[in-house]
Enzyme design. Sequence first.
Site, PDB file in Angstrom:
ATOM      1  CG  HIS A 170       9.796   6.565  -1.773  1.00 23.96           C
ATOM      2  ND1 HIS A 170      10.445   5.568  -0.979  1.00 23.96           N
ATOM      3  CD2 HIS A 170       9.418   5.926  -2.741  1.00 23.96           C
ATOM      4  CE1 HIS A 170      10.308   4.383  -1.605  1.00 23.96           C
ATOM      5  NE2 HIS A 170       9.600   4.535  -2.660  1.00 23.96           N
ATOM      6  CG  ASP A 409     -10.872  -5.067   7.707  1.00 23.21           C
ATOM      7  OD1 ASP A 409     -11.539  -3.642   7.603  1.00 23.21           O
ATOM      8  OD2 ASP A 409     -11.666  -5.917   8.015  1.00 23.21           O
TER       9      ASP A 409
END
Length: 491
Positions: A170, A409
Amino acid sequence: MAAPLHTLKILEQSQVSPPPGSVPTTSLPLTFFDLLWYFCCPMQRLYFYQSPHPTQFIYQTLLPNLKNSLSLTLKHFFPYAGNLICSPSPARPHILYTEGDSVPFTIAESDAEFDRLIADYPRDVQEHHPFVTNLPPTRTEGDARVVPLMALQVTVFPNSGISIGVTFCHMVADGRAFHHFMKSWGSVCKSNGDLRFIEKSMPFHGRVSIKIPCGVEGDVLKSFWDWASVEKEDLGPMNLKKLAGKVRATFNLGQAQIERLQHWVKNQFTEEELDTLHISTFVVTCALLWVCLIKSSQSMELTKFSKEDEPYFFAFVGDCRNRLESPIPYTYFGNCLAFCFLSVNRNELLGEKGIVAAAKGIGKRVKQLECNGALEGAENWMQEWKEIVDKYKFFTVAGSPKLGIYDTDFGLGRPKKTELLHTDVSGAISLSDSRENEFGVEVSLAISKAQMDCFSSIMEDNLQLENIYSGVRILGSLGLCIEEERIRWTT
């Protein structure tokens, strides 16, 4: 609920770098916002894609394309291929990329049941973890700790589809920056190497634009070194012991449900009170989940030693990109999140209007973030968070419905499911956009099966009590399926 037996075969382990000579040696100092995440466990996000193509196409065409497009994408998102360098105080930690740095890339094959993995009903949390890989171990070079920042695993489910599992530190980037990377990688893969999407939305790596009030960053850096001097668990392997006995389930809240809940909550306040509150989709969703979790733990006698007036804390983060004195680009690559804490007494949360009390607390804190500036009290965030974790019962949320996770996608269409796996250990509630409707919210959480059954029942009771939805109600042994305007949790 034991996980079903299945095999996982590792087919390839390789390293993917940016194209040779495309990125010069670059050092990026950690900012105030990056330092705040030192104690956070590695992030783990898992995407499932159904494939209309034969398995042979996946191996011969899709996998090579995934690796090639990743290399092209890392040219612009190079920090993920680099390492975090932590030298002794007073040196500032920094991310360093040098020629040849790379991201570990694992290819595996599994005979696990694909449809089960993408389902919403409760399943043993350990079913998903074979499909993400750990970060490489931290190493020592001289007196510095060198921490790898990302690892990837693609798993093939023959005649069904693939999963893409991502593990990252992170401290290198927040959720908005990470999803920018994933959508960019997906666009390059889908277009067979076309970089126009990235060129229209280039990541911004500048650090000088992060303006922090005088003294705040110094205080946080001092706290960082005080705590970093204490031996810390490696950022690699996840503690799987913390997964025992937990199940993961997903709920989908539709737009109509959220709007009715929002309307009902607003009607509980006067106009003067509403002026001090921000009652949004995020606020009412978090209020509902917080109360249901507390009541389910109370019913399971998990909080039987609590005092009625004991403060329960709720923590969330707010994007600061447009909230700083000098706003930074939307495409900034790094962390830019404000820590937000609030507390509500236990007896209020367990009362008849617990959702209203929770929404008031969360809504007030969001309003303060908007009106008082993102950095109010920032010098105390690290210490305040440590104190809350050590002394109080707290609840957190991870992710956001605004990040467009289901728009990622790779040429196989939208993900059939995406899961945030590190919350299985951290206990946070995962929020994302819905794969079912444009303005819905998808919620995932991992708790014991007994508490999950109780949580489901309490959530339905709360929704019925406030008349939030209409339709046919069918209560099943593991969950509920509400038709029309519904929470989707089918067995």
